[in-house]
Design an enzyme around this catalytic site. Structure first.
Site, PDB file in Angstrom:
ATOM      1  N   ALA A 179       0.806  -1.215   0.000  1.00  0.00           N
ATOM      2  CA  ALA A 179       0.000   0.000   0.000  1.00  0.00           C
ATOM      3  C   ALA A 179       0.843   1.270   0.000  1.00  0.00           C
ATOM      4  CB  ALA A 179      -0.930   0.000   1.206  1.00  0.00           C
ATOM      5  N   SER A 180       2.133   1.158   0.298  1.00  0.00           N
ATOM      6  CA  SER A 180       2.969   2.362   0.338  1.00  0.00           C
ATOM      7  C   SER A 180       4.171   2.296  -0.595  1.00  0.00           C
ATOM      8  CB  SER A 180       3.460   2.625   1.766  1.00  0.00           C
ATOM      9  OG  SER A 180       4.180   1.516   2.270  1.00  0.00           O
ATOM     10  N   SER A 181       4.522   1.109  -1.091  1.00  0.00           N
ATOM     11  CA  SER A 181       5.663   1.005  -2.008  1.00  0.00           C
ATOM     12  C   SER A 181       5.567  -0.290  -2.798  1.00  0.00           C
ATOM     13  CB  SER A 181       7.000   1.053  -1.246  1.00  0.00           C
ATOM     14  OG  SER A 181       7.147  -0.096  -0.427  1.00  0.00           O
ATOM     15  N   HIS A 187      -2.415 -12.144  -2.848  1.00  0.00           N
ATOM     16  CA  HIS A 187      -2.510 -11.323  -1.644  1.00  0.00           C
ATOM     17  C   HIS A 187      -1.141 -11.316  -0.991  1.00  0.00           C
ATOM     18  CE1 HIS A 187      -4.512 -10.521   2.535  1.00  0.00           C
ATOM     19  NE2 HIS A 187      -3.811  -9.489   2.070  1.00  0.00           N
ATOM     20  N   ASP A 188      -0.591 -10.130  -0.758  1.00  0.00           N
ATOM     21  CA  ASP A 188       0.793 -10.058  -0.278  1.00  0.00           C
ATOM     22  C   ASP A 188       0.997 -10.790   1.043  1.00  0.00           C
ATOM     23  OD1 ASP A 188      -0.609  -8.133   1.189  1.00  0.00           O
ATOM     24  OD2 ASP A 188       0.578  -6.436   0.468  1.00  0.00           O
ATOM     25  N   THR A 189      -0.025 -10.815   1.905  1.00  0.00           N
ATOM     26  CA  THR A 189       0.126 -11.558   3.153  1.00  0.00           C
ATOM     27  C   THR A 189       0.229 -13.050   2.897  1.00  0.00           C
ATOM     28  OG1 THR A 189      -1.205  -9.863   4.260  1.00  0.00           O
ATOM     29  CG2 THR A 189      -0.798 -11.891   5.475  1.00  0.00           C
ATOM     30  N   THR A 222       2.705  -2.118   6.425  1.00  0.00           N
ATOM     31  CA  THR A 222       1.685  -1.098   6.627  1.00  0.00           C
ATOM     32  C   THR A 222       0.623  -1.612   7.589  1.00  0.00           C
ATOM     33  OG1 THR A 222       2.068  -0.194   4.427  1.00  0.00           O
ATOM     34  CG2 THR A 222      -0.020   0.354   5.469  1.00  0.00           C
ATOM     35  N   ASN A 275      -6.093  -8.589  11.855  1.00  0.00           N
ATOM     36  CA  ASN A 275      -5.495  -7.355  11.341  1.00  0.00           C
ATOM     37  C   ASN A 275      -5.249  -6.385  12.493  1.00  0.00           C
ATOM     38  OD1 ASN A 275      -6.581  -8.559   8.907  1.00  0.00           O
ATOM     39  ND2 ASN A 275      -6.278  -6.570   7.942  1.00  0.00           N
ATOM     40  N   GLY A 317       8.860  -5.713   6.561  1.00  0.00           N
ATOM     41  CA  GLY A 317       9.683  -4.562   6.929  1.00  0.00           C
ATOM     42  C   GLY A 317       9.862  -4.378   8.414  1.00  0.00           C
TER      43      GLY A 317
END
Length: 483
Positions: free
Chosen positions: A11-13, A234-236, A258, A295, A402
């Site tokens: 969502a940010s990069s 889905h990235d997760t 994020t 979440n 991250g």
């Protein structure tokens, strides 16, 4: 095929990562990195998906320039956001960002028509006001009727690059429209949205060979010959596939970016009333698994605080400044709606602290400390819930993404949860994306074999729990904030 590319967009990069498998070890090299954010237009928040496509093209051009003439490639992104296409395959509306305020009261309105209990029993998906179910419920009905096909964001990126449309299961499950028993779209929920099953595609599983890149893109942009593999989009789901664990252990994970997603991998959904009340979700994972998770607001909070401070400090510097602050001086409830997309994260944190009679964090270090302390306490709550709901004792916690680079947060997590924490790899999402590609062509046998290769290729940092002074008083304070 010796070259594997992961397109990993959060969502940010976003980034394009090149991987090779040599002598049983994975080697990664980041080829291209870019920013991602939504923008406000006419009172709504939208993604710039055409910019994302341009960045993928740039990354592939860099790959070609580095001598990569042929490769396999997979795409993962965030979840829940969707694309409406007409019969010609063109978008009929811009792509809403999930933080858009239009869905704020959508769950209450939809659940006048069907109970929360019925939806959870059907789908096993936690209630979040930005789930696709609620987004579609408030979407303009005329536009929905015009939609010939509905894709999720990574489905759409695959389509634009290959011309092939699919609904990949791991991302589709986050729509809160799939039935965990039939493993198909739930007809009653589709009817409530006035949608038809044929507006969606056949569900496609990770590991499927999708097709080659469009020849016109190769010719126009001088790109490598790419064979697209359907990874967990889905990235997760990709991040969990990238956890360096032995699958037979009783382990949990935090995919820390994020969002912070805390949970465990299961072979069956757990859609009990107790799980619903704890707001746990059963998102579909790779190879028939379920991600039973919760979440938690995550590093979005520090990302926003940093941005509001004109990015004067790096994330590493903010963690260092936080380390010098008094622990647990000020705490916030991270998952309150007020922190989802405030006009100012800094002011919202300060407002909460003032209203609850706590010291008001005013410096970058004290704000960061407040966020990290609060996140670690939120992790504690979620892990204890997880163990209670599954009746399992978790013996180790893997932090990937991250947040694995944040030593303060990792140590706080080990201390407050009283559990051994293994931090890393930070690029677990790209790694999970890659290992599914490797499994699909037989270079790795399964996720068990992949976990061993990941563990050997990417050493983790071990954090042992330490005693927290005044823990009982701290937990009493934390519980009082939740009342």
């Amino acid at each position: 095929m010796d070259n594997y590319l992961a397109v990993d967009i959060g969502a940010s990069s976003g980034r394009l990562v090149h991987a090779t498998l040599q002598d049983g070890l994975l080697h990664l090299q980041e080829l291209h990195r870019f920013n991602n954010s939504f923008t406000e237009r006419d009172g709504h928040d939208y993604w710039n998906v055409d910019d994302l496509l341009d960045e993928i093209i740039k990354g592939l051009q860099k790959a070609k320039q580095k001598g990569i003439h042929a490769c396999m490639i997979g795409i993962d992104t965030w979840a829940v956001d969707y694309v409406l296409l007409n019969k010609e395959g063109h978008r009929i509306h811009e792509i809403y960002a999930y933080r858009d305020a239009r869905t704020l009261h959508a769950p209450d309105k939809l659940h006048q028509l069907i109970s929360r209990e019925d939806v959870y029993e059907k789908t096993g998906i936690q209630e979040l006001n930005f789930n696709t179910l609620y987004q579609l419920f408030v979407h303009d009905r005329k536009q929905l009727a015009q939609a010939n096909k509905i894709l999720m964001v990574p489905d759409y990126l695959y389509y634009r690059l290959t011309g092939i449309m699919v609904n990949e299961t791991t991302n589709a499950s986050t729509m809160q429209l799939l039935n965990v028993n039939t493993r198909e779209f739930d007809e009653e929920l589709l009817s409530l949205l006035q949608l038809r099953r044929d507006q969606f595609l056949e569900l496609a599983e990770p590991g499927q060979v999708l097709g080659t890149i469009l020849p016109e893109l190769v010719q126009k942009h001088d790109l490598p010959d790419c064979q697209f593999i359907l990874v967990p989009t889905h990235d997760t789901a990709s991040a969990v596939a990238g956890v360096p664990s032995r699958r037979e252990e009783s382990w949990a994970y935090i995919s820390s970016g994020t969002w912070s997603l805390l949970g465990m991998e299961r072979s069956q959904a757990l859609n009990t009333k107790a799980a619903m009340q704890a707001n746990y979700t059963n998102e579909w994972g790779a190879y028939g698994t379920y991600r039973f998770l919760k979440n938690i607001m995550g590093l979005w909070m520090i990302q926003e605080v940093r941005k509001e401070g004109d990015s004067a400090h790096s994330f590493a510097e903010l963690a260092q400044l936080a380390s010098a602050e008094t622990p647990f001086a000020s705490l916030v409830l991270c998952n309150l709606p007020a922190f989802l997309n405030p006009d100012s994260m800094t002011l919202e944190i300060q407002r909460f602290c003032e209203e609850t009679g706590q010291p008001i964090p005013r410096t970058p270090g004290s704000l960061a400390r407040c966020i990290f302390d609060s996140l670690a306490l939120s992790y504690r709550d979620a892990l204890y819930e997880l163990q209670r709901l599954t009746d399992e004792t978790i013996t180790r916690l893997h932090i990937v993404g991250g947040g694995a680079n944040n030593e303060l947060l990792c140590q706080l997590t080990a201390d407050l949860l009283g559990i051994e924490v293994h931090a890393g790899p930070s690029e677990s999402t790209a790694i999970g994306n890659i290992v599914v590609q490797l499994i699909s062509i037989g270079a790795l046998d399964d996720l068990q074999a992949a976990g061993s290769v990941i563990a050997q290729s990417f050493p983790t940092q071990l954090y042992q729990p330490r005693t927290v002074d005044g823990i009982e008083g701290l937990l009493d304070r934390w519980e009082s904030l939740k009342k």
